[in-house]
Design a protein around this motif. Structure first.
Motif, short mmCIF file in Angstrom:
data_model
loop_
_atom_site.label_atom_id
_atom_site.label_comp_id
_atom_site.label_asym_id
_atom_site.label_seq_id
_atom_site.Cartn_x
_atom_site.Cartn_y
_atom_site.Cartn_z
N PRO A 1 6.30 -2.01 19.99
CA PRO A 1 4.70 -1.34 20.52
C PRO A 1 3.42 -1.10 19.83
CG PRO A 1 6.97 -0.10 21.39
CD PRO A 1 6.87 -1.68 20.20
N GLU A 2 3.84 -0.56 18.51
CA GLU A 2 2.94 -0.27 17.45
C GLU A 2 1.93 -1.29 17.02
OE1 GLU A 2 2.67 3.16 17.42
OE2 GLU A 2 3.93 3.17 18.73
N GLU A 3 1.90 -2.38 17.10
CA GLU A 3 1.30 -3.88 16.76
C GLU A 3 0.06 -3.39 16.32
OE1 GLU A 3 3.01 -8.33 17.11
OE2 GLU A 3 0.56 -7.85 18.26
N PRO A 4 -0.32 -2.86 17.67
CA PRO A 4 -1.97 -2.84 17.24
C PRO A 4 -2.34 -1.77 16.56
CG PRO A 4 -1.13 -2.59 19.19
CD PRO A 4 -0.03 -2.57 18.74
N ALA A 5 -1.98 -0.85 15.98
CA ALA A 5 -1.90 -0.04 14.81
C ALA A 5 -1.46 0.22 13.94
CB ALA A 5 -0.83 1.24 15.56
N LEU A 6 -0.19 -0.27 13.97
CA LEU A 6 -0.03 -1.27 11.95
C LEU A 6 -1.04 -2.07 11.50
CD1 LEU A 6 3.97 -2.05 13.51
CD2 LEU A 6 2.82 -0.43 11.41
N ARG A 7 -1.21 -3.40 11.99
CA ARG A 7 -2.49 -3.96 12.25
C ARG A 7 -3.75 -3.46 11.75
NH1 ARG A 7 -2.10 -8.02 16.69
NH2 ARG A 7 -4.18 -6.57 17.40
N ALA A 8 -4.10 -2.44 12.62
CA ALA A 8 -5.47 -1.33 11.79
C ALA A 8 -4.73 -1.07 10.44
CB ALA A 8 -5.73 -0.17 12.45
N GLY B 1 1.05 -1.39 0.37
CA GLY B 1 -0.26 -0.23 -0.25
C GLY B 1 0.73 1.32 -0.08
N GLN B 2 0.59 2.65 -0.61
CA GLN B 2 0.65 2.95 -0.89
C GLN B 2 1.73 4.03 0.23
OE1 GLN B 2 2.22 5.25 -3.09
NE2 GLN B 2 1.31 4.40 -4.45
N ASP B 3 1.27 3.33 1.66
CA ASP B 3 1.08 4.32 2.99
C ASP B 3 2.24 3.66 4.45
OD1 ASP B 3 -0.54 6.45 2.46
OD2 ASP B 3 -2.13 5.65 3.60
N ALA B 4 2.87 2.53 3.49
CA ALA B 4 3.57 2.07 4.36
C ALA B 4 5.44 1.01 3.62
CB ALA B 4 2.76 0.46 4.93
N ILE B 5 5.46 2.36 2.22
CA ILE B 5 6.58 1.79 1.64
C ILE B 5 7.77 1.37 2.52
CG2 ILE B 5 7.77 2.39 -0.44
CD1 ILE B 5 5.51 3.19 -2.11
N PRO B 6 8.04 0.27 2.02
CA PRO B 6 9.57 0.47 3.47
C PRO B 6 10.18 1.10 2.10
CG PRO B 6 8.85 -1.81 2.30
CD PRO B 6 7.52 -0.89 1.91
N ASP B 7 11.57 1.34 2.99
CA ASP B 7 13.01 2.05 2.33
C ASP B 7 13.98 1.32 2.05
OD1 ASP B 7 14.61 4.03 1.48
OD2 ASP B 7 14.31 5.32 3.51
N VAL B 8 13.72 0.67 0.96
CA VAL B 8 14.09 -0.76 0.76
C VAL B 8 16.09 -0.06 -0.60
CG1 VAL B 8 12.65 -1.78 0.01
CG2 VAL B 8 13.42 -1.37 -2.03
N GLY B 9 16.73 -1.35 -0.25
CA GLY B 9 17.48 -0.87 -1.10
C GLY B 9 18.03 -0.87 -2.27
N PRO B 10 18.88 -1.37 -2.93
CA PRO B 10 19.57 -1.94 -4.45
C PRO B 10 18.19 -2.66 -4.47
CG PRO B 10 21.11 -3.26 -2.93
CD PRO B 10 20.34 -2.32 -2.08
N SER C 1 -11.91 -7.73 7.03
CA SER C 1 -10.62 -7.20 7.44
C SER C 1 -9.87 -8.91 7.23
CB SER C 1 -10.96 -6.62 8.85
OG SER C 1 -10.81 -7.49 9.75
N TRP C 2 -8.63 -8.37 7.80
CA TRP C 2 -7.42 -9.67 7.92
C TRP C 2 -7.66 -9.92 9.33
CZ3 TRP C 2 -2.70 -9.66 10.84
CH2 TRP C 2 -2.10 -11.02 10.85
N SER C 3 -7.76 -9.10 10.08
CA SER C 3 -7.87 -9.73 11.57
C SER C 3 -9.50 -10.60 11.38
CB SER C 3 -8.45 -8.38 12.29
OG SER C 3 -6.75 -7.62 12.67
N LYS C 4 -10.99 -10.03 11.10
CA LYS C 4 -11.53 -11.03 11.20
C LYS C 4 -11.11 -12.26 10.79
CE LYS C 4 -16.57 -10.79 10.83
NZ LYS C 4 -16.47 -12.24 9.77
N ARG D 1 0.58 -7.33 1.89
CA ARG D 1 0.97 -8.19 3.11
C ARG D 1 1.26 -6.75 4.76
NH1 ARG D 1 0.41 -12.50 0.25
NH2 ARG D 1 1.72 -13.70 0.04
N LEU D 2 1.05 -7.54 5.21
CA LEU D 2 1.78 -7.05 6.60
C LEU D 2 2.68 -5.83 6.66
CD1 LEU D 2 1.77 -9.11 9.78
CD2 LEU D 2 0.10 -7.46 9.00
N PRO D 3 2.82 -4.53 7.04
CA PRO D 3 4.07 -3.69 6.96
C PRO D 3 5.18 -4.47 7.75
CG PRO D 3 2.21 -2.73 8.32
CD PRO D 3 2.23 -4.22 7.91
N GLN D 4 6.21 -3.63 7.41
CA GLN D 4 6.95 -4.35 7.41
C GLN D 4 8.02 -4.03 8.86
OE1 GLN D 4 11.16 -3.93 5.46
NE2 GLN D 4 9.90 -5.11 3.94
#
Ligand SMILES: Cc1cc2nc3c(=O)[nH]c(=O)nc-3n(C[C@H](O)[C@H](O)[C@H](O)COP(=O)(O)O)c2cc1C
Length: 279
Positions: free
Chosen positions: A220-227, A20-29, A246-249, A205-208
Motif C-alpha cells: 500500500p506504500e507504493e505511491p510514497a515509495l515511488r515518490a 540512495g542513503q535513505d533506502a538501504i536494504p538490510d542485506v545479509g552476507p 523524474s523516473w515516473s515522467k 533502482r526502486l526501493p526494495q
C-alpha cells in the motif's frame, strides 16, 4: 591521531549507490561477486582499443553456463566487428554511436533453427516450436545467457550496454547477419573499454519494498515509495546532465505514446514472418 568516522564497509557503499542513503536494504552476507553485480552500469561511449584475445570465448563460456530451459539451448550469438555492419546496425538503432565505437558488438539471437535442423535430420515433426511458449523460452534463454556475458565482461574490467533497438527493424538485422528462419535478434550488446569522458555513475533502482512482497503481491506504500525514488532519480538525472526529470515522467513518456515504440508495435507480425507462428 585522526579519529574521524571510519569508512563505510563496501557493502553499505554499494547499496547506497544502488538505492540512495535513505533506502538501504538490510542485506545479509556479502562478497566480492555482489560488489561486482551492484556496480553494474550501462556505458554509452567506448575507446577503440580492442578487447584481449579470447574475450569472446570467455564471454560465451560464461553465457553458456547460464541455466537453459530443459537444456534446449535455444540461443545463438553473432559477433560483429566489421565497421560497415556496425554502422548499419547503429542506423537501425536510431544512430546509437556506441555500436560503431565499441570494438565488439554481439547480437543475441532467439534460435529455434538449430533444433529444427535436428528434427529435420531425424525426420521428427517438432510440434512445440510454432507455439508462443517456445519462442518465449528462446527469448528468455538468450537474455539469461547475455546477462552472464555482461557480468563476465564487467568482472574483466570491460563495459557493456544492451541494445534493444535491434528490434526497431529485426528483418533488416536478419538480412545483414544472414539469419535463417526461426531465428530472431532479440537485442545487441556493446562490449569494450569506456571512453574517458563517459558518465558512469551507478543508476539507482526502486526501493526494495516496491518490487518484492511477502506471500502475496502488493504494497500500500507504493505511491510514497515511488515518490521517494522519483526524488532520487530526478537528482541523478540532473547530475548526468539529462535535466531534472523524474523516473515516473520517463516511464510515462516511454510507455504512453505508441510512437515511442519506434515501429516495434508491429513486432508480433514481424516475428511471425520470421518463422515463429506464435500459436
Ligand atoms: C534488453 C535491454 C535493451 C536495452 N536497450 C538499450 C538501447 O537500445 N540503448 C541504450 O542506450 N540502452 C539500452 N538498454 C540499457 C538500459 O537503458 C539500462 O540498462 C537502464 O537504463 C538501467 O541503467 P544501467 O544499466 O546503467 O543500470 C537496454 C537494456 C536492456 C536490458
Amino acid at each position: 591521531m585522526n579519529i574521524s568516522t571510519p569508512p563505510a564497509p563496501p557493502k553499505t557503499e554499494a547499496l547506497a549507490r544502488r538505492y540512495g542513503q535513505d533506502a538501504i536494504p538490510d542485506v545479509g552476507p556479502w562478497n566480492a561477486h555482489l560488489d561486482l553485480l551492484l556496480s553494474h552500469r550501462s556505458i554509452r561511449g567506448y575507446r577503440p582499443d580492442p578487447v584481449p584475445e579470447g574475450t569472446v570465448e570467455t564471454l560465451i563460456a560464461a553465457a553458456q553456463s547460464a541455466a537453459s530451459s530443459s537444456n534446449l539451448q535455444l540461443w545463438s550469438a553473432v559477433v560483429v566487428r566489421a565497421p560497415e555492419t556496425k554502422a548499419e546496425l547503429a542506423s537501425i538503432a536510431g544512430g546509437q554511436k556506441h555500436i560503431e565505437q565499441c570494438p565488439l558488438y554481439m547480437v543475441w539471437i532467439a534460435d529455434l533453427s538449430r533444433n529444427q535442423r535436428l528434427g529435420d535430420q531425424e525426420n521428427v515433426t517438432l510440434e512445440a516450436p510454432p507455439h508462443f511458449e517456445t519462442f518465449l523460452v528462446a527469448a528468455v534463454d538468450a537474455a539469461l545467457a547475455a546477462q552472464n556475458a555482461v557480468v563476465a565482461a564487467e568482472s574483466l574490467g570491460l563495459s557493456t550496454v544492451y541494445i534493444g533497438a535491434m528490434r526497431n527493424d529485426p528483418m533488416r538485422v536478419r538480412e545483414l547477419l544472414g539469419l535463417p528462419d526461426q531465428t530472431m535478434a532479440v537485442f545487441g550488446l556493446c562490449v569494450g573499454y569506456p571512453a574517458a569522458d563517459v558518465e558512469n555513475e551507478v543508476k539507482p533502482r526502486l526501493p526494495q519494498p516496491a518490487v518484492v512482497f511477502s506471500e502475496t503481491y502488493g504494497n500500500p506504500e507504493e505511491p510514497a515509495l515511488r515518490a521517494a525514488y522519483d526524488r532520487l532519480m530526478t537528482d541523478f538525472s540532473e547530475r548526468q546532465g539529462m535535466g531534472a526529470v523524474s523516473w515516473s515522467k520517463r516511464v510515462l513518456e516511454r510507455l504512453g505514446p505508441l510512437k515511442s515504440m519506434n515501429g516495434r508495435e508491429r513486432l508480433a507480425a514481424t516475428i511471425r514472418a520470421m518463422g515463429f507462428p506464435l500459436k
